[in-house]
Design a protein around this motif. Structure first.
Motif, PDB file in Angstrom:
ATOM      1  N   GLU A  60       0.835  -1.199   0.000  1.00  0.00           N
ATOM      2  CA  GLU A  60       0.000   0.000   0.000  1.00  0.00           C
ATOM      3  C   GLU A  60       0.875   1.256   0.000  1.00  0.00           C
ATOM      4  O   GLU A  60       0.598   2.214  -0.730  1.00  0.00           O
ATOM      5  CB  GLU A  60      -0.926  -0.008   1.210  1.00  0.00           C
ATOM      6  CG  GLU A  60      -2.008   1.059   1.150  1.00  0.00           C
ATOM      7  CD  GLU A  60      -3.040   0.911   2.257  1.00  0.00           C
ATOM      8  OE1 GLU A  60      -4.161   1.416   2.093  1.00  0.00           O
ATOM      9  OE2 GLU A  60      -2.712   0.299   3.305  1.00  0.00           O
ATOM     10  N   ALA A 116      -5.394   6.112  -1.395  1.00  0.00           N
ATOM     11  CA  ALA A 116      -6.097   5.082  -0.634  1.00  0.00           C
ATOM     12  C   ALA A 116      -7.600   5.263  -0.791  1.00  0.00           C
ATOM     13  O   ALA A 116      -8.114   6.387  -0.726  1.00  0.00           O
ATOM     14  CB  ALA A 116      -5.700   5.148   0.836  1.00  0.00           C
ATOM     15  N   ARG A 165     -10.095   0.096   3.222  1.00  0.00           N
ATOM     16  CA  ARG A 165      -9.401  -1.094   3.689  1.00  0.00           C
ATOM     17  C   ARG A 165     -10.331  -1.841   4.633  1.00  0.00           C
ATOM     18  O   ARG A 165     -11.007  -1.237   5.469  1.00  0.00           O
ATOM     19  CB  ARG A 165      -8.109  -0.705   4.409  1.00  0.00           C
ATOM     20  CG  ARG A 165      -7.229  -1.879   4.791  1.00  0.00           C
ATOM     21  CD  ARG A 165      -5.873  -1.381   5.234  1.00  0.00           C
ATOM     22  NE  ARG A 165      -4.984  -2.473   5.578  1.00  0.00           N
ATOM     23  CZ  ARG A 165      -3.674  -2.354   5.753  1.00  0.00           C
ATOM     24  NH1 ARG A 165      -3.109  -1.170   5.615  1.00  0.00           N
ATOM     25  NH2 ARG A 165      -2.941  -3.391   6.064  1.00  0.00           N
ATOM     26  N   ALA A 204      -6.916  -4.128   0.756  1.00  0.00           N
ATOM     27  CA  ALA A 204      -6.785  -2.674   0.697  1.00  0.00           C
ATOM     28  C   ALA A 204      -7.073  -2.239  -0.725  1.00  0.00           C
ATOM     29  O   ALA A 204      -6.578  -2.850  -1.675  1.00  0.00           O
ATOM     30  CB  ALA A 204      -5.389  -2.235   1.114  1.00  0.00           C
ATOM     31  N   VAL A 255      -6.878   0.757  -3.585  1.00  0.00           N
ATOM     32  CA  VAL A 255      -6.257   2.022  -3.962  1.00  0.00           C
ATOM     33  C   VAL A 255      -6.770   2.413  -5.330  1.00  0.00           C
ATOM     34  O   VAL A 255      -7.298   1.578  -6.069  1.00  0.00           O
ATOM     35  CB  VAL A 255      -4.718   1.919  -3.952  1.00  0.00           C
ATOM     36  CG1 VAL A 255      -4.194   1.718  -2.535  1.00  0.00           C
ATOM     37  CG2 VAL A 255      -4.240   0.782  -4.852  1.00  0.00           C
TER      38      VAL A 255
END
Length: 269
Positions: A144, A155, A158, A165, A167
């Motif tokens: 990340e 981001a 999550r 996660a 992105v």
């Protein structure tokens, strides 16, 4: 307290100027906005005197201004040079609009008002609406950070258990990093990503510390691209065609209109 203003830790400075902590770390790597100093433990700290530059970067990035142009503006330009940078960027945004208009034209060319029925306006429940690449990674935190601080992703979210996660970057709305728990390394994934300016992006990524395995170059297939890998070895080739739509059409012995409305040429069909 500094002679030029108050000293702020990275989080507080980011809130002040409208930039995230990963963005500030990345701009430090690129030498675009270097912190005033670091504590003995290595934490970055900034000065309120740097807030003008920070806010300028935040504003210009909100306009999708390339980092190379932002650097030139921060280093100082004449009025004529500044106007030229904004003129070129406006033209760049207009070109994107032109590409979108071509796609809309292709859609409209398949729309026949005289045969439209009520059922045509309903959502196609069988349509694929969105693609989310799933990339297995051995260390979620490390990956990340890499995608945010080196490649410039942001981001998105999550899961509370730390298994996934998400992105995002540009038109890639979601990019899922999945925690890998196998005994061996995760299987290597690869993808071709279309970008606006591969040369500038290659230079930017190289300075930010990305692992470039193939430098930017022109390929026999008419593409200009480069290849990088992430911490787990996943490969991403980033590039675009060197010619505009009509010139690419000439290369394939087609008209620009055929390329605009017929995706089969991409598959060689």
């Amino acid at each position: 307290m500094s002679d030029n203003g108050e000293q702020l830790q990275i989080g507080a400075f980011g809130e002040l100027v409208g930039l995230s902590v990963p963005q500030l770390r990345r701009y430090d790597r690129l030498g675009l906005l270097v912190p005033e100093g670091r504590t003995e433990s290595g934490y970055r700290h900034y000065n309120t005197g740097q807030s003008g530059a920070g806010r300028a970067i935040s504003l210009l990035r909100s306009m999708d201004m390339p980092l190379a142009d932002i650097r030139r503006l921060l280093e100082g330009t004449s009025d004529a040079e500044r106007h030229e940078l904004f003129r070129v960027h406006r033209a760049r945004l207009e070109a994107r609009l032109d590409e979108t208009r071509q796609l809309l034209h292709a859609v409209d060319s398949h729309t026949k008002d005289d045969t439209m029925t009520a059922t045509d306006t309903r959502t196609d429940l069988s349509a694929w609406l969105h693609v989310m690449p799933r990339i297995p990674v051995t260390d979620l935190d490390r990956s990340e950070r890499y995608y945010e601080e080196v490649l410039g992703f942001r981001a998105a979210w999550r899961t509370s258990d730390g298994a996934i996660a998400a992105v995002a970057s540009g038109g890639i709305e979601m990019f899922l990093l999945i925690a890998w728990h196998g005994d061996e390394r995760p299987p290597i994934q690869s993808a071709y990503v279309y970008v606006e300016d591969p040369d500038s992006l290659w230079a930017e990524y190289e300075q930010a510390g990305a692992v470039i395995v193939e430098p930017v170059d022109s390929r026999p297939n008419g593409m200009r691209d480069f290849t990088l890998i992430d911490p787990d070895g996943h490969r991403f080739t980033l590039g675009r065609g060197e010619e505009r739509l009509r010139e690419v059409a000439d290369y394939y012995g087609m008209t620009a209109e055929e390329i605009a409305v017929d995706p089969d040429w991409l598959r060689g069909g």
